[in-house]
Motif scaffolding. Structure first.
Motif, mmCIF file in Angstrom:
data_model
loop_
_atom_site.group_PDB
_atom_site.id
_atom_site.type_symbol
_atom_site.label_atom_id
_atom_site.label_comp_id
_atom_site.label_asym_id
_atom_site.label_seq_id
_atom_site.Cartn_x
_atom_site.Cartn_y
_atom_site.Cartn_z
ATOM 1 N N ILE A 61 -16.386 0.922 30.763
ATOM 2 C CA ILE A 61 -16.664 -0.065 29.725
ATOM 3 C C ILE A 61 -15.684 -1.214 29.915
ATOM 4 C CG2 ILE A 61 -16.751 -0.505 27.236
ATOM 5 C CD1 ILE A 61 -17.252 2.520 26.858
ATOM 6 N N ALA A 62 -16.194 -2.462 29.846
ATOM 7 C CA ALA A 62 -15.324 -3.594 30.166
ATOM 8 C C ALA A 62 -15.715 -4.837 29.387
ATOM 9 C CB ALA A 62 -15.380 -3.883 31.674
ATOM 10 N N THR A 63 -14.802 -5.802 29.391
ATOM 11 C CA THR A 63 -15.064 -7.150 28.878
ATOM 12 C C THR A 63 -15.016 -8.089 30.070
ATOM 13 O OG1 THR A 63 -14.007 -6.598 26.773
ATOM 14 C CG2 THR A 63 -14.293 -8.934 27.274
ATOM 15 N N LEU A 64 -16.177 -8.655 30.428
ATOM 16 C CA LEU A 64 -16.290 -9.439 31.650
ATOM 17 C C LEU A 64 -16.377 -10.940 31.399
ATOM 18 C CD1 LEU A 64 -18.809 -7.225 33.666
ATOM 19 C CD2 LEU A 64 -16.312 -7.138 33.665
ATOM 20 N N ARG A 65 -16.790 -11.347 30.228
ATOM 21 C CA ARG A 65 -16.916 -12.784 29.964
ATOM 22 C C ARG A 65 -15.554 -13.410 29.667
ATOM 23 N NH1 ARG A 65 -21.048 -13.014 25.174
ATOM 24 N NH2 ARG A 65 -19.716 -11.236 24.607
ATOM 25 N N LYS A 66 -15.400 -14.651 30.062
ATOM 26 C CA LYS A 66 -14.162 -15.392 29.807
ATOM 27 C C LYS A 66 -13.922 -15.490 28.305
ATOM 28 C CE LYS A 66 -11.943 -19.814 31.009
ATOM 29 N NZ LYS A 66 -11.601 -20.258 29.655
ATOM 30 N N ASP A 67 -12.715 -15.164 27.888
ATOM 31 C CA ASP A 67 -12.294 -15.232 26.488
ATOM 32 C C ASP A 67 -12.990 -14.199 25.600
ATOM 33 O OD1 ASP A 67 -10.612 -17.429 27.049
ATOM 34 O OD2 ASP A 67 -12.288 -18.831 26.788
ATOM 35 N N GLY A 68 -13.612 -13.201 26.186
ATOM 36 C CA GLY A 68 -14.280 -12.175 25.403
ATOM 37 C C GLY A 68 -13.284 -11.305 24.647
ATOM 38 N N LYS A 69 -13.664 -10.906 23.435
ATOM 39 C CA LYS A 69 -12.790 -10.072 22.601
ATOM 40 C C LYS A 69 -13.363 -8.675 22.380
ATOM 41 C CE LYS A 69 -10.506 -13.802 20.046
ATOM 42 N NZ LYS A 69 -10.962 -14.856 20.958
ATOM 43 N N VAL A 70 -14.624 -8.462 22.760
ATOM 44 C CA VAL A 70 -15.242 -7.145 22.634
ATOM 45 C C VAL A 70 -15.875 -6.775 23.972
ATOM 46 C CG1 VAL A 70 -15.688 -7.400 20.159
ATOM 47 C CG2 VAL A 70 -17.437 -8.125 21.807
ATOM 48 N N ASP A 71 -16.191 -5.489 24.125
ATOM 49 C CA ASP A 71 -16.820 -5.053 25.366
ATOM 50 C C ASP A 71 -18.192 -5.696 25.510
ATOM 51 O OD1 ASP A 71 -17.152 -3.141 23.060
ATOM 52 O OD2 ASP A 71 -18.739 -2.368 24.360
ATOM 53 N N ASP A 72 -18.489 -6.172 26.711
ATOM 54 C CA ASP A 72 -19.795 -6.780 26.981
ATOM 55 C C ASP A 72 -20.447 -6.198 28.244
ATOM 56 O OD1 ASP A 72 -18.290 -7.973 29.017
ATOM 57 O OD2 ASP A 72 -18.134 -9.897 27.959
ATOM 58 N N TYR A 73 -19.944 -5.051 28.667
ATOM 59 C CA TYR A 73 -20.493 -4.355 29.842
ATOM 60 C C TYR A 73 -20.224 -2.867 29.701
ATOM 61 C CZ TYR A 73 -20.499 -2.317 34.550
ATOM 62 O OH TYR A 73 -20.716 -1.514 35.629
#
Length: 351
Positions: free
Chosen positions: A199-211
């Protein structure tokens, strides 16, 4: 029999798209009250519904039978508990809760009060999932060996104006879409023995998991099936929604169930051809029949989210079995917790 007097705990996207339309068109329900803290956005569409300004006012309404908890994830436990304590039947949007302990407490409370507690796992009634279930039940692929379920999304920026992106009141892709794809897999194959996840956060400046990518290992109904569940906000080019491989064939399906798009456009359930998918989106079945190779589109069954509410009515008023019973959805939260532990520890986690 009397209609079920129903109140919505919020009138955001979930209330507007996934709940109010089904409640309002059903002859078995009355959309009695809608919670809007300051606005009156629901007035134009549902003039007969009472607008209340707080959750306390909603659960305090006399004669209200059912409350739909469609508020931010982090409030589900508290609001469901308070609604049950007020003597109301309860539907909770997914994810049911954020912890197994909270989920088990709510299940016990509902049982002690003799009240219905259901989780809105509406994607059990997606047309593509119903079609996959039919293909498996008819054995069209032979002995199944691999099942992949991917929910593609594309939003390569972070929205700072929604709790789903800030992480302040829940949110994140694993609890959001993960709750759906995990639930579907458990419905087909049962609970697994173990989970392995990234589980990861891939988007720039992301604060929640998006993958996330989650492997469910040795499910109880089919231990030999390899199960992969995946979603990401960075899928500009879609991957297949479902990929199934068996010893005698394969099924590959692109595209999403059309009901959400229709609801977003303002169409009402029950309109002609509701839930039907355009033939261009039918999945491809590649197998053998009578010694001949078959490679052709397989007709998708129509989706039917209204079946969820039909079952709620049949359960509350007629005593029929509850199809999306919170007691079984506790397992979905258990798997999400295990997936997070697996990702943090970088190891297989047994259930």
């Amino acid at each position: 029999m009397d209609r079920i007097r129903t109140g919505l705990a919020a009138y955001g996207m979930s209330g507007r798209v996934f709940h109010a339309p089904f409640i309002s068109v059903s002859p078995h329900f009355e959309l009695t009250a809608i919670t809007e803290r300051s606005k009156e956005l629901s007035r134009g569409k549902y003039p007969d519904a009472c607008i209340v300004r707080s959750f306390d006012a909603l659960i305090g309404l006399e004669g209200l039978d059912l409350v739909v908890i469609n508020t931010p994830d982090g409030t589900h436990y508290e609001y469901a508990r308070r609604a049950l304590e007020a003597g109301k039947h309860v539907i909770v949007e997914k994810p049911f809760t954020t912890t197994v302990a909270e989920a088990e407490e709510l299940v016990a409370l509902a049982a002690s009060r003799g009240l219905t507690l259901s989780v809105y796992q509406n994607r059990r009634w997606d047309g593509d999932f119903l079609t996959v279930s039919q293909i498996l039940s008819e054995g069209l692929l032979g002995h199944l060996v691999e099942f992949e379920s991917t929910f593609p999304r594309y939003r390569n920026f972070v929205r700072p104006d929604t709790w789903k992106e800030t992480g302040k009141d829940g949110g994140g892709l694993t609890y959001n879409l993960g709750a759906h794809v995990i639930d579907q897999a458990v419905q087909l194959f049962g609970m697994p023995e173990a989970v392995f996840a990234d589980i990861a956060t891939l988007r720039k400046d992301g604060k929640v998991d998006d993958y996330f990518i989650i492997h469910l290992l040795r499910p109880s109904k089919a231990p030999e099936v390899r199960i992969t569940l995946k979603s990401s906000y960075l899928m500009c080019a879609n991957e297949p929604r479902f990929v199934l491989h068996g010893r005698e064939g394969s099924y590959v399906k692109y595209g999403l169930d059309p009901q959400e798009a229709a609801l977003t456009e303002g169409l009402l359930p029950g309109t002609p051809h509701w839930g039907e998918e355009d033939k261009s989106f039918w999945g491809l079945l590649h197998t053998e029949r009578d010694g001949k190779v078959v490679r052709e589109p397989y007709p998708s069954l129509p989706g039917d989210y209204a079946a969820f509410y039909d079952n709620i009515y049949q359960h509350i008023r007629c005593g029929k079995p509850l199809q999306s019973d919170a007691r079984e959805v506790v397992g979905v939260i258990r798997l999400i917790e295990a997936a997070w532990e697996s990702s943090r520890m970088q190891r297989v986690v047994r259930i």
